[in-house]
Design an enzyme around this catalytic site. Structure first.
Site, PDB file in Angstrom:
ATOM      1  N   GLY A 139       0.801  -1.219   0.000  1.00  0.00           N
ATOM      2  CA  GLY A 139       0.000   0.000   0.000  1.00  0.00           C
ATOM      3  C   GLY A 139       0.831   1.264   0.000  1.00  0.00           C
ATOM      4  O   GLY A 139       0.647   2.157  -0.838  1.00  0.00           O
ATOM      5  N   ILE A 140       1.784   1.367   0.938  1.00  0.00           N
ATOM      6  CA  ILE A 140       2.629   2.552   1.014  1.00  0.00           C
ATOM      7  C   ILE A 140       3.503   2.651  -0.227  1.00  0.00           C
ATOM      8  O   ILE A 140       3.654   3.728  -0.821  1.00  0.00           O
ATOM      9  CB  ILE A 140       3.498   2.516   2.285  1.00  0.00           C
ATOM     10  CG1 ILE A 140       2.616   2.604   3.535  1.00  0.00           C
ATOM     11  CG2 ILE A 140       4.521   3.646   2.279  1.00  0.00           C
ATOM     12  CD1 ILE A 140       3.369   2.335   4.830  1.00  0.00           C
ATOM     13  N   ARG A 222      10.126  -0.574   9.431  1.00  0.00           N
ATOM     14  CA  ARG A 222      10.505  -0.882  10.803  1.00  0.00           C
ATOM     15  C   ARG A 222      12.024  -0.846  10.893  1.00  0.00           C
ATOM     16  O   ARG A 222      12.726  -1.230   9.947  1.00  0.00           O
ATOM     17  CB  ARG A 222       9.987  -2.266  11.230  1.00  0.00           C
ATOM     18  CG  ARG A 222       8.479  -2.330  11.456  1.00  0.00           C
ATOM     19  CD  ARG A 222       8.044  -1.508  12.660  1.00  0.00           C
ATOM     20  NE  ARG A 222       6.636  -1.674  12.982  1.00  0.00           N
ATOM     21  CZ  ARG A 222       5.651  -0.910  12.511  1.00  0.00           C
ATOM     22  NH1 ARG A 222       5.943   0.075  11.662  1.00  0.00           N
ATOM     23  NH2 ARG A 222       4.406  -1.124  12.875  1.00  0.00           N
ATOM     24  N   ASP A 246      12.549   7.235   9.445  1.00  0.00           N
ATOM     25  CA  ASP A 246      11.432   7.523  10.335  1.00  0.00           C
ATOM     26  C   ASP A 246      11.316   6.443  11.400  1.00  0.00           C
ATOM     27  O   ASP A 246      10.571   6.590  12.355  1.00  0.00           O
ATOM     28  CB  ASP A 246      10.118   7.631   9.554  1.00  0.00           C
ATOM     29  CG  ASP A 246       8.973   8.124  10.427  1.00  0.00           C
ATOM     30  OD1 ASP A 246       9.152   9.168  11.093  1.00  0.00           O
ATOM     31  OD2 ASP A 246       7.905   7.468  10.455  1.00  0.00           O
ATOM     32  N   GLU A 251      14.586   1.701  18.935  1.00  0.00           N
ATOM     33  CA  GLU A 251      13.584   2.768  18.881  1.00  0.00           C
ATOM     34  C   GLU A 251      12.851   2.824  20.220  1.00  0.00           C
ATOM     35  O   GLU A 251      12.392   1.786  20.698  1.00  0.00           O
ATOM     36  CB  GLU A 251      12.594   2.500  17.749  1.00  0.00           C
ATOM     37  CG  GLU A 251      11.615   3.636  17.521  1.00  0.00           C
ATOM     38  CD  GLU A 251      10.740   3.437  16.296  1.00  0.00           C
ATOM     39  OE1 GLU A 251       9.512   3.575  16.430  1.00  0.00           O
ATOM     40  OE2 GLU A 251      11.276   3.126  15.218  1.00  0.00           O
ATOM     41  N   HIS A 270       9.425   8.578  14.102  1.00  0.00           N
ATOM     42  CA  HIS A 270       8.309   7.678  13.797  1.00  0.00           C
ATOM     43  C   HIS A 270       6.979   8.445  13.798  1.00  0.00           C
ATOM     44  O   HIS A 270       5.989   8.019  14.416  1.00  0.00           O
ATOM     45  CB  HIS A 270       8.244   6.511  14.787  1.00  0.00           C
ATOM     46  CG  HIS A 270       7.588   5.289  14.210  1.00  0.00           C
ATOM     47  ND1 HIS A 270       7.853   4.025  14.641  1.00  0.00           N
ATOM     48  CD2 HIS A 270       6.659   5.154  13.225  1.00  0.00           C
ATOM     49  CE1 HIS A 270       7.120   3.150  13.964  1.00  0.00           C
ATOM     50  NE2 HIS A 270       6.383   3.816  13.097  1.00  0.00           N
ATOM     51  N   ASN A 273       3.002   9.048  10.420  1.00  0.00           N
ATOM     52  CA  ASN A 273       1.557   8.838  10.507  1.00  0.00           C
ATOM     53  C   ASN A 273       1.073   9.369  11.856  1.00  0.00           C
ATOM     54  O   ASN A 273       0.768   8.609  12.766  1.00  0.00           O
ATOM     55  CB  ASN A 273       1.233   7.345  10.360  1.00  0.00           C
ATOM     56  CG  ASN A 273      -0.248   7.079  10.320  1.00  0.00           C
ATOM     57  OD1 ASN A 273      -1.036   7.898   9.858  1.00  0.00           O
ATOM     58  ND2 ASN A 273      -0.639   5.915  10.813  1.00  0.00           N
TER      59      ASN A 273
END
Length: 309
Positions: A139-140, A222, A246, A251, A270, A273
């Site tokens: 999708g992305i 990720r 991102d 993390e 991150h 979104n």
């Protein structure tokens, strides 16, 4: 047609309630529902679902944290769907921003405290006629391809099956098993693949060594997909142009980590979104799947438990 009883938890926001009822569902308690829309994480998820639950919609697009729990094993007869694709446009915009910022030497411009036109000019590139490898053309990745096309980029799309992606700008679609062929053929790399045990350190020392000296690596999937130590080494040595991240491993990226001090590393926390956009997008995703469930149609973003995403 009778409205389909659907449970909502744990936050029950008015936006999601409206998405459910507007798509043909009726809010119901878990014991009386056929489906559950879960807008939280694994913590607090019911340990056991009643037998009447046929489908569960999860809030996240990446579901590796759910695979760290026994939830799927406990409910083998329940269909689970993720939010994959719901946030694609927002994340694709962020991805393009990181890539353009790197190619156009924005980090160097931001750090400059004097007029360095000639010096910085040698660092500036273009996406026109540049080959961009989109690793994980879901999708992305597809949304990003539509944004790259007007800029004149040539895209090598990599997906699990190698099924051709018929979008402007795509010059070739390769299956994941042929990924080793891509590194030396591309100008820039975008990592948008799911995080699974098989994709850990998908981009490591050997792969980075095959990229070009002005290549930018963008990771919005990720952090585990990139070997951070190898990336730091490549950035320090200048064997690649830079990295736009991102997501990181570890993390959150701790203070004092070498990536913070590298001038050719562009890091965002991150937030491709952000919450104010994520909730609205998820509501639209929920409405689409509730409508499909109500009318007996195939749901989107079904989780493949065997594949791990």
């Amino acid at each position: 047609m009778t409205a389909t009883p659907i449970a909502l938890g744990p936050t029950r926001t008015p936006l999601l309630e409206g998405a459910i009822t507007g798509a043909g569902g009726a809010l119901a308690d878990l014991d009386a529902a056929r489906a559950l829309i879960w807008d939280g994480g694994p913590e607090g998820f019911p340990e056991h679902l009643p037998e009447n639950i046929e489908w569960v919609q999860l809030f996240s697009a990446g579901v590796e944290e759910w695979f760290d729990t026994p939830i799927f094993d406990r409910h083998p007869n329940v269909l689970f769907t993720s939010a994959a694709g719901a946030f694609a446009r927002t994340v694709a915009e962020h991805t393009l921003m990181l890539l353009l910022a790197g190619v156009r030497a924005l980090p160097e411009h931001l750090a400059a405290r004097a007029w360095r036109r000639q010096e910085l000019g040698r660092s500036i590139g273009t996406l026109r006629n540049a080959t961009v490898a989109v690793v994980g053309a879901g999708g992305i990745g597809r949304e990003l391809i539509t944004l790259l096309a007007p800029l004149g980029s040539r895209v090598i799309a990599v997906n699990r099956s190698g099924t051709p992606i018929d979008l402007p700008g795509v010059v070739e679609t390769l299956p994941a098993q042929r990924l080793p062929e891509v590194w030396s053929r591309t100008d820039h790399v975008v990592i948008a693949a799911p995080a699974t045990p098989g994709t850990r350190h998908l981009l490591g020392k050997a792969e980075l060594a095959q990229l070009k000296p002005d290549s930018w690596v963008i990771n919005i999937a990720r952090g585990s997909l990139v070997d951070t130590d190898a990336l730091v080494e490549a950035l320090r040595a200048g064997t690649i142009g830079g990295a736009g991240l991102d997501v990181t491993d570890p993390e959150p990226l701790p203070e004092g980590h070498p990536l913070w001090d590298l001038p050719n590393a562009l890091i965002t926390p991150h937030d491709s979104n952000p919450p104010q956009l994520r909730t609205v997008a998820f509501a639209g995703h929920v409405a689409e799947n509730v409508s499909r469930f109500t009318h007996g149609r195939e749901l989107i973003a079904r989780i493949d438990v065997a594949a791990g995403y």
